[in-house]
Design a protein around this motif. Structure first.
Motif, PDB file in Angstrom:
ATOM      1  N   ARG A 284      78.816 -42.756 -36.704  1.00 52.14           N
ATOM      2  CA  ARG A 284      77.668 -42.127 -36.048  1.00 52.14           C
ATOM      3  C   ARG A 284      77.963 -42.070 -34.565  1.00 52.14           C
ATOM      4  O   ARG A 284      78.334 -43.066 -33.953  1.00 52.14           O
ATOM      5  CB  ARG A 284      76.393 -42.918 -36.283  1.00 52.14           C
ATOM      6  CG  ARG A 284      75.190 -42.318 -35.538  1.00 52.14           C
ATOM      7  CD  ARG A 284      73.886 -43.091 -35.750  1.00 52.14           C
ATOM      8  NE  ARG A 284      73.473 -42.960 -37.121  1.00 52.14           N
ATOM      9  CZ  ARG A 284      73.261 -43.988 -37.946  1.00 52.14           C
ATOM     10  NH1 ARG A 284      73.444 -45.220 -37.517  1.00 52.14           N
ATOM     11  NH2 ARG A 284      72.881 -43.797 -39.179  1.00 52.14           N
TER      12      ARG A 284
ATOM     13  N   VAL B 217      79.601 -46.710 -39.406  1.00 50.21           N
ATOM     14  CA  VAL B 217      78.508 -46.868 -40.365  1.00 50.21           C
ATOM     15  C   VAL B 217      79.053 -47.503 -41.639  1.00 50.21           C
ATOM     16  O   VAL B 217      78.447 -48.404 -42.206  1.00 50.21           O
ATOM     17  CB  VAL B 217      77.850 -45.505 -40.679  1.00 50.21           C
ATOM     18  CG1 VAL B 217      76.813 -45.633 -41.772  1.00 50.21           C
ATOM     19  CG2 VAL B 217      77.249 -44.898 -39.419  1.00 50.21           C
TER      20      VAL B 217
ATOM     21  N   ALA C 147      82.026 -35.489 -37.071  1.00 45.95           N
ATOM     22  CA  ALA C 147      80.774 -35.636 -36.313  1.00 45.95           C
ATOM     23  C   ALA C 147      80.797 -34.776 -35.052  1.00 45.95           C
ATOM     24  O   ALA C 147      79.804 -34.118 -34.721  1.00 45.95           O
ATOM     25  CB  ALA C 147      80.553 -37.108 -35.952  1.00 45.95           C
TER      26      ALA C 147
ATOM     27  N   ILE D 125      76.353 -37.711 -37.653  1.00 40.76           N
ATOM     28  CA  ILE D 125      77.092 -38.556 -38.591  1.00 40.76           C
ATOM     29  C   ILE D 125      78.262 -37.749 -39.142  1.00 40.76           C
ATOM     30  O   ILE D 125      78.109 -36.592 -39.534  1.00 40.76           O
ATOM     31  CB  ILE D 125      76.182 -39.039 -39.731  1.00 40.76           C
ATOM     32  CG1 ILE D 125      75.111 -39.964 -39.157  1.00 40.76           C
ATOM     33  CG2 ILE D 125      76.989 -39.741 -40.823  1.00 40.76           C
ATOM     34  CD1 ILE D 125      74.117 -40.480 -40.151  1.00 40.76           C
TER      35      ILE D 125
END
Length: 159
Positions: free
Chosen positions: A84, A50, A111, A90
């Motif tokens: 992610r 991300v 995550a 996330i």
């Protein structure tokens, strides 16, 4: 202490401090330890970046005597990443220094800690990291103790 998925609130349950503990340990972990743990995971998680991994500077603030007015001490290099998982979780990772790969791996494990299916593996990794840090601290304390000098005062009879 276990990691609670999706709980990062400050409602007194300790969930905030649990995730903070996990992120602290991941930030202190050796890159090789994180790489080996990820390689051993089956099935291998699908991860999309991300943000980052990227390296930048942060301002370090200090206080005289621990309670005085804050002042800018200087800058420190920090690396961070956000990922992610294919399942939607996330994760964030950061660490002092320029090791972007370690920041990325830390984000992946952050995550994975949010998933019930992989939480046990992450907890085992955190225990391994914690044990390694404790061993390293003990080794440094032993090395330091070997150089310790004890001073004593002899009382003279002329006083």
């Amino acid at each position: 202490m276990t990691i609670e998925a999706g709980r990062d609130d400050k409602d007194g349950t300790g969930a905030h401090s649990t995730r903070a503990r996990a992120m602290r340990l991941l930030a202190m972990a050796r890159t090789e330890t994180l790489q080996a743990a990820l390689a051993a995971m089956e099935p291998h998680p699908e991860v999309a970046l991300v943000r980052g991994p990227e390296t930048g500077l942060i301002m370090v603030r200090g206080r005289i005597g621990g309670g005085g007015d804050p002042f800018n001490l200087g800058e420190a290099t920090v690396s961070r990443a956000t990922v992610r998982l294919a399942t939607g979780e996330i994760g964030h990772g950061q660490r002092l220094g320029t090791d972007r790969e370690a920041a990325r791996l830390s984000a992946i494990f952050d995550a994975l800690a949010q998933r019930r299916e992989t939480r046990g593996a992450v907890e085992a990794l955190l225990a391994e990291i914690e044990a390694h840090i404790a061993d390293e601290d003990r080794r440094k304390a032993e090395e330091t103790a070997a150089t310790r000098v004890d001073f004593f005062t002899m009382v003279r009879g002329d006083d």
